[in-house]
Enzyme design. Structure first.
Site, PDB file in Angstrom:
ATOM      1  CD  GLU B 282       0.256   2.160  -1.197  1.00 13.57           C
ATOM      2  OE1 GLU B 282      -0.098   2.313  -0.011  1.00 13.57           O
ATOM      3  OE2 GLU B 282       1.349   1.690  -1.508  1.00 13.57           O
ATOM      4  CD  GLU B 285      -1.413   7.916  -3.972  1.00 17.37           C
ATOM      5  OE1 GLU B 285      -1.637   7.208  -2.958  1.00 17.37           O
ATOM      6  OE2 GLU B 285      -0.545   8.814  -3.997  1.00 17.37           O
ATOM      7  CB  CYS B 302       2.745   0.668   4.818  1.00 14.65           C
ATOM      8  SG  CYS B 302       1.597   0.467   3.480  1.00 14.65           S
ATOM      9  CB  SER B 322       1.444   6.140  -1.641  1.00 18.97           C
ATOM     10  OG  SER B 322       0.097   6.116  -1.219  1.00 18.97           O
TER      11      SER B 322
END
Lengths: 160, 583
Positions: B282, B285, B302, B322
């Site tokens: 993440e 990213e 999450c 994400s």
């Protein structure tokens, strides 16, 4: 009979009038009940979205107040008062006679869509007990025997 | 600024409280617990159940939960008349309750049961009569509703609509026919329910519970052909102890690992490893999006309650999410690929069981797209409460257990991972890694205190090298709505947003041990449990995800580098908008 589009246009006008007022849901539901004759699921979803409230809230209000109906009501709405004064004067027997003559349970609508039978709280005409209303017409000092003739009148009015 | 203080007398005890305090709160301060049933601090104060009535000398009894204390007020909370009144109320509640306490999941954590015992109700059938019979709604993969136990307190309705901004249940009909239901006889699974389970946490009785998966897990454990792997989430270790009499906020990580070994799992891995892996993916990213002109703000992914909320109510933000799977799904995918290869086990024979503080994870695990190896990444999800039941059922004396470690290969974790369980934790963990990746310098002070704490929305400007990164954190989907509305309108601009579906984050998830409304008056599980996680973070030798040696190893041996082709195959996913109602 208004077209579906006309009905929703009318609903839009009611929504626009009330949208920004506190407690807008009640007047909008009242408007919808008048326009559509009931507040079915699609109308409730439409109102929920337009007023930015949840369908739960719309449905909760619509099922709390007996003035709202989820299914279409009959052309003639027969309301028999079961308030205290009418009840002690025998309105239950009047109601029983109506279920027999119309052949529908309390809260039901006849298959031809003409009559809906409902029991109500005090109608405020205790002096005339026992009382029933058929749409806006009031009938007082009723007895079960008087019922068939009254119903016949509406059946015939339809045929004429 | 000092608040105006007022003084009143409750049961002959003088109390001083700030103006605006209710009699219920003032009494608590005087050491008097006025019984409550529909009251829930900060969420539901409607004076509906009348259990908290007190005598103020006036004509009528008053509900203390909605009665402001006034100067000179004299209140009695415990008179023969009040005790009689409350007992009668309870007897009336019981007249519409199924009273099947022996087989109820909430036996001994039921507020109705406790009140009946404490207030001396001796006859549960005093007002025996007609009772409504309701069908149990168990169509949802996460939540079961049983209206035969419902006492119409509306705490679930309040948390669903007011806190979470969802409102998929509400009171319907009137009088004796009143019930808490979804509209038009729809089941929860047909509604835009996000499966967060906050309704379960606030239910005083057993009308709401998690969909039980313990039978499925026992079946796995009893099948000699299967290799059964378990992974507990960060927040579970901060709350599981409560089920065994430890004070709230006790960390039981080592004993939990021991209990999982004793239950017979072949490997006890740690979702914390999955959290470190999530941060690797993440944080990188985020850097790629910032440097490569990707969609910003990037929003964390999450929390499956939050994801379903976004898919249902804010689909215009799907590209902001994400693409990272949640930590336990990442770990599941890695168990069935990397671990299966290393251990020489056919992934078809592996079952991954996740222990989660969360009911939405049960829904998430059933998503078809979360099956990187062709098998589901995760096979079964049990909540913290269900794990506690399994431990009790197995006769394991939890308090006598030694502390054990997680098993190697996928069991090591850093402090960055353990704080995933609290609001702001994922943000802080990502910042620790992103900082070092962007600047190439060592981050000396790893504590990002601005993003900690239980405020619903937190903002911070974080200096990374010569760039200022604006971030925001929201917990509870009601707060997420407010935050997203401000982003949508252009009022606010951020690069990175963390959202957790439950208020306070996973520590307060819908699968965590039940905390009664009376306990919540003086003790906030969001605060106490988070303390345990931040302490565990502070005590860890490594506090940045990229320093985890098993993480380094899996990238060297298998994944190459964050966001590699292989990593994308295993660790990333996609989203789709969902309708408000299903037919």
């Amino acid at each position: 009979m208004a077209s579906v589009k006309e009905q929703y246009d009318a609903l839009d006008r009611v929504i626009a009038e009330n949208k920004d007022l506190p407690g807008a849901l009640m007047p909008v539901l009242q408007g919808a009940q008048e326009i559509f004759g009931c507040v079915p699921i699609d109308v409730q979803k439409y109102i929920a979205q337009a007023l930015n409230v949840t369908l739960s809230e719309v449905y909760g209000v619509a099922t709390f107040y007996s003035q709202f109906s989820l299914q279409p009501k009959g052309e003639y709405l027969i309301s028999v008062c079961l308030g205290t004064a009418c009840y002690v004067k025998g309105s239950q027997k009047v109601l029983d006679k109506l279920t027999e003559v119309l052949n529908v349970p309390v809260g039901g609508t006849t298959p031809d869509g003409r009559f809906t039978l409902q029991a109500t709280r005090c109608l405020g005409a205790c002096g005339l007990a026992p009382v029933m209303t058929v749409n806006d017409e009031v009938y007082g000092r009723l007895t079960p025997d008087a019922i068939p003739a009254i119903i016949d009148k509406y059946r015939k009015a339809e045929e004429a | 600024m000092s608040e105006r203080m007022i003084s009143l007398t409750i049961d002959n005890v003088k109390v001083e409280v700030p103006a605006g305090t209710t009699v219920l709160e003032a009494a608590k301060q005087a050491g008097i617990n006025i019984p409550t049933l529909c009251y829930l601090k900060d969420i539901n104060a409607i004076g509906a159940c009348r259990m908290c009535v007190v005598d103020t000398g006036g004509r009528a009894l008053q509900a203390a939960c909605v009665l402001p204390a006034t100067d000179g007020m004299v209140v009695k909370t415990n008179t023969p008349a009040l005790r009689d009144y409350r007992r009668t109320l309870l007897e009336l509640v019981l007249s519409a309750h199924d009273k099947k306490c022996l087989t109820c999941v909430r036996s001994q954590s039921c507020e109705l049961q406790k009140l009946c015992k404490d207030l001396g109700v001796e006859n549960g059938d005093r007002f025996a009569g007609k009772q409504n019979e309701y069908a149990i709604d168990d169509a949802s993969p996460s939540i079961v509703r049983d209206n035969n136990k419902c006492i119409l307190c509306r705490r679930c309705v309040a948390v669903c609509s007011k806190v979470q901004n969802i409102g998929v249940i509400g009171p319907v009909n009137r009088g004796f026919a009143t019930a808490i239901e979804s509209p038009w006889n729809m089941k929860l699974a047909q509604m835009g329910c996000i499966n967060c389970g906050q309704c379960i946490n606030v239910c005083p009785v057993g009308a709401l519970r998690e969909k039980d998966s313990t039978d499925q897990v026992w079946q796995y454990l009893n099948d000699p052909d299967l290799h059964v792997v378990v992974q507990p989430a960060p927040a579970v270790r901060a709350a599981l102890g409560e089920e065994f009499g430890y004070p709230m906020g006790t960390s039981v990580t080592g004993q939990m690992a021991a209990a999982l070994h004793r239950l017979g799992f072949d490997k006890v891995f740690d979702t914390d490893f999955g959290a470190d892996l999530t941060i690797m993916e993440e944080a990188n990213e985020l850097i790629a999006r910032i440097q490569g002109g990707g969609v910003l703000p990037m929003i964390t992914s999450c929390s499956p309650g939050w994801i379903k909320f976004c898919e249902t109510y804010y689909p215009d933000f799907l590209d902001n999410l994400s693409s990272c799977k949640s930590p336990h799904e990442m770990l599941g995918a890695v168990i069935k690929s990397y671990y299966a290869e290393k251990a020489g086990i056919d992934p078809a024979k592996i079952r991954v069981v996740s222990v989660m503080p969360c009911t939405a994870k049960k829904f998430e695990a059933k998503r078809e797209e979360l099956a990187a190896t062709g098998y589901p990444d995760v096979d079964a999800v049990i909540t913290t409460r269900e794990l506690a039941r399994m431990i009790k059922e197995a006769g394991i004396d939890f308090r006598a257990l030694p502390e054990e470690n997680f098993d190697s290969l996928l069991g090591e974790s850093t402090g960055a991972a353990v704080i995933f369980g609290a609001t702001g934790g994922v943000m802080e963990a990502a910042l620790r890694t992103a900082y070092e990746a962007i600047t190439g310098q060592v981050l000396e002070n790893v504590d990002f205190r601005d993003v900690r704490g239980i405020q619903g929305i937190k903002e911070a400007d974080v200096k990374i090298g010569d760039q200022v990164v604006s971030v925001a954190v929201a917990s509870g989907t009601g707060n997420a709505s407010k935050l997203l509305d401000s982003v949508r309108s252009g009022e606010k601009k951020y690069l990175f947003i963390e959202v957790m579906g439950c208020p306070g984050g996973c520590v307060n998830g819908g699968g965590q041990p039940i905390v009664s409304a009376q306990t919540r008056m003086t003790c906030d599980p969001r605060v106490e449990r988070a303390k345990a996680l931040y302490q565990e973070d502070a005590d860890k030798p490594l506090r940045k995800s990229h320093e985890n040696s098993e993480i380094k190893k899996i990238y060297e041996e298998y994944l190459e580098k964050p966001n590699s082709h292989k990593a994308h195959e295993l660790l990333h996913t996609h989203y789709a908008s969902r309708p408000l109602y299903l037919d």
